[in-house]
Enzyme design. Structure first.
Site, PDB file in Angstrom:
ATOM      1  CG  ASN A   9      51.259  46.075  37.330  1.00 48.06           C
ATOM      2  OD1 ASN A   9      52.112  46.855  37.768  1.00 48.06           O
ATOM      3  ND2 ASN A   9      50.143  45.784  37.981  1.00 48.06           N
ATOM      4  CE  LYS A  11      50.845  42.726  40.066  1.00 43.09           C
ATOM      5  NZ  LYS A  11      49.999  41.672  40.632  1.00 43.09           N
ATOM      6  CG  HIS A 107      46.360  46.333  39.920  1.00 52.79           C
ATOM      7  ND1 HIS A 107      46.485  45.518  41.030  1.00 52.79           N
ATOM      8  CD2 HIS A 107      46.789  45.602  38.860  1.00 52.79           C
ATOM      9  CE1 HIS A 107      46.988  44.350  40.643  1.00 52.79           C
ATOM     10  NE2 HIS A 107      47.171  44.376  39.326  1.00 52.79           N
ATOM     11  CD  GLU A 109      48.579  43.669  43.345  1.00 54.68           C
ATOM     12  OE1 GLU A 109      49.414  44.505  42.954  1.00 54.68           O
ATOM     13  OE2 GLU A 109      48.524  42.498  42.888  1.00 54.68           O
ATOM     14  CD  GLU A 180      45.106  42.668  36.259  1.00 56.60           C
ATOM     15  OE1 GLU A 180      46.062  42.297  35.587  1.00 56.60           O
ATOM     16  OE2 GLU A 180      45.231  43.274  37.336  1.00 56.60           O
ATOM     17  N   GLY A 186      48.615  36.511  40.905  1.00 59.41           N
ATOM     18  CA  GLY A 186      49.747  36.071  41.724  1.00 59.41           C
ATOM     19  C   GLY A 186      49.526  34.721  42.390  1.00 59.41           C
ATOM     20  CB  SER A 226      48.260  33.201  37.013  1.00 60.94           C
ATOM     21  OG  SER A 226      48.276  33.452  38.411  1.00 60.94           O
TER      22      SER A 226
END
Ligand code: 13P
Length: 264
Positions: A9, A11, A107, A109, A180, A186, A226
């Site tokens: 991904n 992003k 996701h 985010e 996730e 991240g 990660s």
């Protein structure tokens, strides 16, 4: 045997030129003796699937740079309506026409930075399943939710709301779930192999309770957060982890190649 998925991904990274360079480099590697040919064989024989999710504006160049059918492309988001007055949005028919096989839905985010709710994500999941694109549906708890002991409650409510109207064959054959944990995305903090396995096992049990053994056995569940070449092999060795959704490490073609090799 569930087919392993290694998905990058990107992003909001990699414009059209960088996307073309990345896909070309990966294609060259697949033709090389540096582990590439072995990986290409694993993809061709159906043991592994490789997916890249560029930003919308780089999808066309990623698709055009492919020389083989070893790499599938995903979009990172979609609107649930097929068209209309929705400035700034992209529809599923457009995503399909641009050459995507998959779309990432929900996701963290999108949930936490852009405020997408469980209701909105249910609509997106259903619309995706009615389109020609397949969903990679993301779930995961925040650090507060984990430390307060409500991880299972959060995963259960995110999934129950999303798949309430789906049937067993759709869940088993068309849906990929990505676990996730928000605190691992991240941050450099990977969930331990056993924490990741426990959460993925919990998700499979939820699927078993609602959809039965055949659907829960064939449902693919990815881990993301990660992931790096140093931890990918151990995560993939867990019995309920069927693949990886990779952010940062998927921006570096050599790291991504190493992660693919760890799935062989
Ligand atoms: P990182 O691998 O950068 O933690 O990102 C994970 C992720 O959000 C993939 O969708």
């Amino acid at each position: 045997m569930r087919r392993k998925m290694i998905a990058g991904n990107w992003k909001m990274n990699n414009g059209p030129a960088a996307a073309e360079d990345f896909v070309s480099a990966l294609e060259e590697w697949f033709a090389s003796d540096r582990g590439g040919k072995r990986s290409a064989d694993a993809v061709s024989s159906g043991r592994i699937e490789i997916v890249l999710a560029p930003p919308f504006t780089s999808i066309a160049s990623a698709v055009a740079a492919r020389r083989t059918n070893l790499i599938d492309i995903a979009a990172q988001n979609a609107h649930h309506k097929r068209g209309g007055a929705f400035t700034g949005e992209v529809s599923l028919p457009m995503i399909e026409e641009s050459g995507c096989k998959y779309v990432i839905i929900g996701h963290s985010e999108r949930r936490h930075v852009f405020g997408e709710t469980d209701d909105a994500l249910e609509k997106k999941l259903i619309a995706t399943l009615e389109s020609g694109v397949l969903p990679i549906f993301c779930v995961g708890e925040t650090l507060d939710e984990r430390t307060s002991g409500s991880m299972e409650k959060v995963l259960s409510s995110q999934l129950t709301s999303a798949w309430s109207s789906l049937t067993s064959d759709v869940i088993g054959e068309m849906v990929v779930i990505a676990y996730e944990p928000v605190w691992a995305i991240g941050t450099g903090k990977t969930a331990s192999d056993s924490d990741a396995e426990d959460a993925c096992d919990f998700i499979r049990t939820l699927a078993y309770d609602k959809f039965g053994i055949a659907a829960s056995d064939s449902l693919r569940i990815l881990y993301g957060g990660s992931v790096k070449p140093e931890n990918s092999g151990a995560l993939l060795a867990q019995s309920d982890i069927d693949g990886l959704l990779i952010g940062g490490a998927s921006l570096d073609v050599e790291q991504f190649e190493k992660i693919i090799e760890s799935a062989l």
